[in-house]
Enzyme design. Structure first.
Site, PDB file in Angstrom:
ATOM      1  N   ASP A  57       0.815  -1.209   0.000  1.00  0.00           N
ATOM      2  CA  ASP A  57       0.000   0.000   0.000  1.00  0.00           C
ATOM      3  C   ASP A  57       0.851   1.263   0.000  1.00  0.00           C
ATOM      4  O   ASP A  57       0.517   2.248  -0.649  1.00  0.00           O
ATOM      5  CB  ASP A  57      -0.928   0.006   1.218  1.00  0.00           C
ATOM      6  CG  ASP A  57      -2.054  -1.009   1.089  1.00  0.00           C
ATOM      7  OD1 ASP A  57      -2.236  -1.549  -0.018  1.00  0.00           O
ATOM      8  OD2 ASP A  57      -2.746  -1.254   2.089  1.00  0.00           O
ATOM      9  N   ASN A 131      -3.959   8.864   1.727  1.00  0.00           N
ATOM     10  CA  ASN A 131      -4.373   8.178   2.956  1.00  0.00           C
ATOM     11  C   ASN A 131      -4.771   9.132   4.068  1.00  0.00           C
ATOM     12  O   ASN A 131      -5.914   9.138   4.516  1.00  0.00           O
ATOM     13  CB  ASN A 131      -3.248   7.268   3.465  1.00  0.00           C
ATOM     14  CG  ASN A 131      -3.494   5.811   3.169  1.00  0.00           C
ATOM     15  OD1 ASN A 131      -4.441   5.455   2.482  1.00  0.00           O
ATOM     16  ND2 ASN A 131      -2.633   4.958   3.685  1.00  0.00           N
TER      17      ASN A 131
END
Length: 275
Positions: A57, A131
């Site tokens: 990620d 994020n």
């Protein structure tokens, strides 16, 4: 899709080998492809149709930051652990290339945040985050006091180790570790989650995506030059000091994620968490 650019997390032999194999396969199909390793300067060609991120990620997030504003879709190839943002792994990528060449895929749009510190930075120099944007105490200061405003209206003052301002995509990252809620990454909202709050009634708050969040540092000891550390997706670190404020809002741009799996959000959460 026939024009690709690969971003590799590091110089690990197996990851580089995978990038070379993908490049060779793309070229054999009549496409174009090249790759670079994160941490080295690189420039994604403007005619690129898809960025392939080999890693986890974090690699996808770095690729998104580095290609912000280019409007190029991203596809993650998991070489890490959980891989919430990765739709492929090293075993499925080659069969997936056939689908990509036949334009057999979906695109998910992910909301992003931007932030800057006022008055030391200008609004036009806002730093993007896929994020989260995190404010936390420095190493020599275990607890910090942060005052939060939403649309210039006072919300709350937290005694805490920090605050996570998260996108829906980031809800499964640090926000999850801090006991924040998991939300569908295709939604558009802002999550506000304190880190180790020293107040029993401190909980995560879900805000509208159009809200503007401002955070100020409240010095606990005026004899010291207190400061808090701000990071954007774990990078672009800078300090927030007294008489400054961090201002966070939604970006006009979105991150585009290539989706090949037919799993929906609930299927994905269940499989990743092995429920």
């Amino acid at each position: 899709m026939k024009k690709y650019y690969i971003v590799v997390r590091d110089n690990h032999r197996d990851k580089i080998s995978l990038a070379e194999q993908i490049k060779k396969t793309v070229i054999s199909k009549g496409g174009t492809c090249d790759y670079s390793v994160l941490g080295t300067p690189y420039e994604v060609p403007r005619d690129t149709e898809c960025i392939l991120a080999i890693g986890g990620d974090g690699t996808v997030i770095r690729a998104a930051q580095n290609s912000f504003g280019l409007d190029i879709p991203l596809l993650g190839i998991n070489y890490g652990h959980m891989g919430y943002l990765c739709d492929l792994d090293k075993d499925s990528v080659f069969s997936a290339l056939g689908r990509l060449f036949n334009d057999d895929y979906d695109i998910e749009e992910r909301m992003m945040l931007k932030g800057y510190i006022s008055p030391s930075e200008e609004k036009v120099n806002s730093t993007p985050a896929l994020n989260d944007i995190i404010i936390r105490s420095t190493e020599n200061q275990h607890v910090t006091r942060l005052s939060v405003y939403v649309n210039d209206q006072y919300l709350f003052a937290y005694d805490c180790d920090g605050i996570i301002i998260s996108t829906p995509t980031g809800s499964t990252a640090y926000n999850l570790s801090a006991h924040g809620p998991i939300v569908n990454p295709e939604t558009s909202l802002i999550l506000l989650t304190p880190i180790n709050p020293h107040t029993l009634n401190a909980r995560s708050i879900v805000l509208d995506s159009e809200d503007v969040v401002s955070v100020k540092l409240i010095p606990r000891n005026h004899d010291n030059d207190e400061k808090a550390l701000v990071s954007f997706d774990g990078r672009h670190r800078r300090y927030l000091r007294e008489d400054e404020k961090l201002i966070v809002s939604k970006t006009d741009e979105v991150a585009k994620m290539v989706m090949l799996s037919k799993e929906n959000f609930l299927d994905r959460i269940r499989s990743k968490m092995q429920a």
